[in-house]
Scaffold this motif. Structure first.
Motif, PDB file in Angstrom:
ATOM      1  N   GLU A  46       0.840  -1.201   0.000  1.00 13.78           N
ATOM      2  CA  GLU A  46       0.000   0.000   0.000  1.00 13.78           C
ATOM      3  C   GLU A  46       0.873   1.248   0.000  1.00 13.78           C
ATOM      4  O   GLU A  46       1.803   1.362   0.805  1.00 13.78           O
ATOM      5  CB  GLU A  46      -0.888  -0.018   1.253  1.00 13.78           C
ATOM      6  CG  GLU A  46      -1.720   1.229   1.479  1.00 13.78           C
ATOM      7  CD  GLU A  46      -2.378   1.241   2.841  1.00 13.78           C
ATOM      8  OE1 GLU A  46      -3.402   1.931   2.983  1.00 13.78           O
ATOM      9  OE2 GLU A  46      -1.878   0.579   3.766  1.00 13.78           O
ATOM     10  N   PHE A  47       0.547   2.174  -0.877  1.00 13.45           N
ATOM     11  CA  PHE A  47       1.252   3.456  -0.924  1.00 13.45           C
ATOM     12  C   PHE A  47       1.016   4.227   0.372  1.00 13.45           C
ATOM     13  O   PHE A  47      -0.115   4.287   0.867  1.00 13.45           O
ATOM     14  CB  PHE A  47       0.767   4.271  -2.113  1.00 13.45           C
ATOM     15  CG  PHE A  47       1.237   5.694  -2.121  1.00 13.45           C
ATOM     16  CD1 PHE A  47       0.371   6.733  -1.790  1.00 13.45           C
ATOM     17  CD2 PHE A  47       2.548   5.999  -2.440  1.00 13.45           C
ATOM     18  CE1 PHE A  47       0.804   8.044  -1.792  1.00 13.45           C
ATOM     19  CE2 PHE A  47       2.988   7.304  -2.449  1.00 13.45           C
ATOM     20  CZ  PHE A  47       2.114   8.334  -2.129  1.00 13.45           C
ATOM     21  N   VAL A  48       2.078   4.823   0.886  1.00 12.33           N
ATOM     22  CA  VAL A  48       1.976   5.637   2.095  1.00 12.33           C
ATOM     23  C   VAL A  48       2.261   7.105   1.789  1.00 12.33           C
ATOM     24  O   VAL A  48       1.447   7.981   2.069  1.00 12.33           O
ATOM     25  CB  VAL A  48       2.932   5.137   3.188  1.00 12.33           C
ATOM     26  CG1 VAL A  48       2.880   6.054   4.408  1.00 12.33           C
ATOM     27  CG2 VAL A  48       2.609   3.699   3.574  1.00 12.33           C
ATOM     28  N   ALA A  49       3.437   7.360   1.214  1.00 12.44           N
ATOM     29  CA  ALA A  49       3.831   8.747   0.970  1.00 12.44           C
ATOM     30  C   ALA A  49       4.936   8.791  -0.073  1.00 12.44           C
ATOM     31  O   ALA A  49       5.641   7.802  -0.282  1.00 12.44           O
ATOM     32  CB  ALA A  49       4.316   9.397   2.264  1.00 12.44           C
ATOM     33  N   ALA A  50       5.073   9.960  -0.706  1.00  7.52           N
ATOM     34  CA  ALA A  50       6.142  10.168  -1.674  1.00  7.52           C
ATOM     35  C   ALA A  50       6.569  11.628  -1.638  1.00  7.52           C
ATOM     36  O   ALA A  50       5.793  12.508  -1.238  1.00  7.52           O
ATOM     37  CB  ALA A  50       5.697   9.779  -3.078  1.00  7.52           C
ATOM     38  N   VAL A  51       7.795  11.854  -2.082  1.00 12.12           N
ATOM     39  CA  VAL A  51       8.329  13.211  -2.142  1.00 12.12           C
ATOM     40  C   VAL A  51       9.097  13.374  -3.444  1.00 12.12           C
ATOM     41  O   VAL A  51       9.799  12.454  -3.883  1.00 12.12           O
ATOM     42  CB  VAL A  51       9.220  13.502  -0.907  1.00 12.12           C
ATOM     43  CG1 VAL A  51      10.379  12.533  -0.810  1.00 12.12           C
ATOM     44  CG2 VAL A  51       9.718  14.939  -0.911  1.00 12.12           C
ATOM     45  N   ASN A  52       8.962  14.532  -4.065  1.00  9.27           N
ATOM     46  CA  ASN A  52       9.612  14.738  -5.358  1.00  9.27           C
ATOM     47  C   ASN A  52      11.104  15.035  -5.169  1.00  9.27           C
ATOM     48  O   ASN A  52      11.626  15.052  -4.060  1.00  9.27           O
ATOM     49  CB  ASN A  52       8.924  15.842  -6.145  1.00  9.27           C
ATOM     50  CG  ASN A  52       9.238  17.225  -5.615  1.00  9.27           C
ATOM     51  OD1 ASN A  52       9.516  17.396  -4.429  1.00  9.27           O
ATOM     52  ND2 ASN A  52       9.165  18.224  -6.487  1.00  9.27           N
ATOM     53  N   ARG A  53      11.790  15.271  -6.278  1.00 10.04           N
ATOM     54  CA  ARG A  53      13.244  15.413  -6.268  1.00 10.04           C
ATOM     55  C   ARG A  53      13.747  16.462  -5.289  1.00 10.04           C
ATOM     56  O   ARG A  53      14.700  16.242  -4.564  1.00 10.04           O
ATOM     57  CB  ARG A  53      13.718  15.804  -7.667  1.00 10.04           C
ATOM     58  CG  ARG A  53      13.394  14.826  -8.753  1.00 10.04           C
ATOM     59  CD  ARG A  53      13.719  15.450 -10.105  1.00 10.04           C
ATOM     60  NE  ARG A  53      13.503  14.516 -11.209  1.00 10.04           N
ATOM     61  CZ  ARG A  53      13.715  14.826 -12.470  1.00 10.04           C
ATOM     62  NH1 ARG A  53      14.153  16.030 -12.798  1.00 10.04           N
ATOM     63  NH2 ARG A  53      13.495  13.939 -13.425  1.00 10.04           N
ATOM     64  N   SER A  54      13.099  17.598  -5.311  1.00  9.26           N
ATOM     65  CA  SER A  54      13.588  18.720  -4.509  1.00  9.26           C
ATOM     66  C   SER A  54      13.088  18.678  -3.074  1.00  9.26           C
ATOM     67  O   SER A  54      13.616  19.381  -2.213  1.00  9.26           O
ATOM     68  CB  SER A  54      13.154  20.039  -5.146  1.00  9.26           C
ATOM     69  OG  SER A  54      11.746  20.185  -5.059  1.00  9.26           O
ATOM     70  N   GLY A  55      12.051  17.879  -2.847  1.00 12.23           N
ATOM     71  CA  GLY A  55      11.422  17.864  -1.527  1.00 12.23           C
ATOM     72  C   GLY A  55      10.302  18.862  -1.396  1.00 12.23           C
ATOM     73  O   GLY A  55       9.658  18.962  -0.348  1.00 12.23           O
ATOM     74  N   GLY A  56      10.049  19.593  -2.462  1.00 11.41           N
ATOM     75  CA  GLY A  56       9.042  20.630  -2.399  1.00 11.41           C
ATOM     76  C   GLY A  56       7.613  20.147  -2.555  1.00 11.41           C
ATOM     77  O   GLY A  56       6.666  20.873  -2.232  1.00 11.41           O
ATOM     78  N   ARG A  57       7.451  18.935  -3.069  1.00 17.46           N
ATOM     79  CA  ARG A  57       6.104  18.379  -3.238  1.00 17.46           C
ATOM     80  C   ARG A  57       6.015  17.042  -2.524  1.00 17.46           C
ATOM     81  O   ARG A  57       6.878  16.190  -2.680  1.00 17.46           O
ATOM     82  CB  ARG A  57       5.773  18.182  -4.709  1.00 17.46           C
ATOM     83  CG  ARG A  57       5.631  19.458  -5.509  1.00 17.46           C
ATOM     84  CD  ARG A  57       5.161  19.170  -6.908  1.00 17.46           C
ATOM     85  NE  ARG A  57       5.017  20.386  -7.702  1.00 17.46           N
ATOM     86  CZ  ARG A  57       4.615  20.390  -8.979  1.00 17.46           C
ATOM     87  NH1 ARG A  57       4.306  19.256  -9.571  1.00 17.46           N
ATOM     88  NH2 ARG A  57       4.511  21.530  -9.625  1.00 17.46           N
ATOM     89  N   THR A  58       4.968  16.877  -1.757  1.00 16.26           N
ATOM     90  CA  THR A  58       4.749  15.625  -1.045  1.00 16.26           C
ATOM     91  C   THR A  58       3.357  15.085  -1.342  1.00 16.26           C
ATOM     92  O   THR A  58       2.430  15.853  -1.663  1.00 16.26           O
ATOM     93  CB  THR A  58       4.920  15.813   0.469  1.00 16.26           C
ATOM     94  OG1 THR A  58       4.027  16.834   0.927  1.00 16.26           O
ATOM     95  CG2 THR A  58       6.351  16.205   0.810  1.00 16.26           C
ATOM     96  N   TYR A  59       3.223  13.793  -1.228  1.00 16.20           N
ATOM     97  CA  TYR A  59       1.975  13.103  -1.553  1.00 16.20           C
ATOM     98  C   TYR A  59       1.719  12.060  -0.467  1.00 16.20           C
ATOM     99  O   TYR A  59       2.664  11.406  -0.008  1.00 16.20           O
ATOM    100  CB  TYR A  59       2.086  12.419  -2.912  1.00 16.20           C
ATOM    101  CG  TYR A  59       2.578  13.337  -4.010  1.00 16.20           C
ATOM    102  CD1 TYR A  59       3.943  13.538  -4.205  1.00 16.20           C
ATOM    103  CD2 TYR A  59       1.689  14.006  -4.843  1.00 16.20           C
ATOM    104  CE1 TYR A  59       4.407  14.394  -5.189  1.00 16.20           C
ATOM    105  CE2 TYR A  59       2.147  14.862  -5.843  1.00 16.20           C
ATOM    106  CZ  TYR A  59       3.508  15.049  -6.003  1.00 16.20           C
ATOM    107  OH  TYR A  59       3.956  15.894  -6.988  1.00 16.20           O
ATOM    108  N   PHE A  60       0.462  11.928  -0.088  1.00 12.81           N
ATOM    109  CA  PHE A  60       0.127  11.006   1.001  1.00 12.81           C
ATOM    110  C   PHE A  60      -1.130  10.197   0.674  1.00 12.81           C
ATOM    111  O   PHE A  60      -2.047  10.680   0.016  1.00 12.81           O
ATOM    112  CB  PHE A  60      -0.115  11.766   2.302  1.00 12.81           C
ATOM    113  CG  PHE A  60       1.097  12.500   2.789  1.00 12.81           C
ATOM    114  CD1 PHE A  60       1.283  13.839   2.469  1.00 12.81           C
ATOM    115  CD2 PHE A  60       2.054  11.858   3.554  1.00 12.81           C
ATOM    116  CE1 PHE A  60       2.407  14.520   2.900  1.00 12.81           C
ATOM    117  CE2 PHE A  60       3.189  12.532   3.988  1.00 12.81           C
ATOM    118  CZ  PHE A  60       3.364  13.867   3.653  1.00 12.81           C
TER     119      PHE A  60
END
Length: 126
Positions: A46-60
């Motif tokens: 199950e997907f929990v979280a992700a962060v883009n290259r720079s750290g400026g975008r997060t997903y939950f």
């Protein structure tokens, strides 16, 4: 050789907090999307979280929004998952993942990542 090593798992009471860390030996770390998945014996990963290259975008995932945060330190090749207000249903093996393309194409599916850690157990008691 790519390696993702998770640390920080353990046993915690409901309502408590844990911080997972992931040390990445990925040459393209700074251009990779990084994330966390979890799995229990009864469920698919199950997907929990992700962060883009720079750290400026997060997903939950909806199930952890407002309780978990994800961050990264590109200078140290580290990714973190801060887990607060933990619930028994958060009990799972947590995996650090990397998408070396960094394209944010399929961030919520396991197929969107080409590297996986060995996992760390998180157990939340009621």
């Amino acid at each position: 050789q790519v390696e993702l090593v998770e640390t920080g798992g353990g046993l915690v009471q409901a309502g408590g907090s844990l911080r997972l860390s992931c040390a990445a030996s990925v040459r393209t770390f700074s251009t990779s999307t990084m994330g966390w998945f979890r799995q229990t014996p009864r469920k698919e990963r199950e997907f929990v979280a992700a962060v883009n290259r720079s750290g400026g975008r997060t997903y939950f995932a909806d199930s952890v929004k407002g309780r978990f945060t994800i961050s990264r330190d590109n200078a140290k090749n580290m990714v973190y998952l801060q887990m607060n207000a933990l619930k028994p249903e958060d009990t799972a093996v947590y995996y650090c993942v990397a998408d070396s393309t960094g394209l944010l194409g399929q961030i919520t599916t396991p197929l969107g990542y080409d590297y996986w850690g060995q996992g760390t157990q998180v157990t939340v008691s009621s």
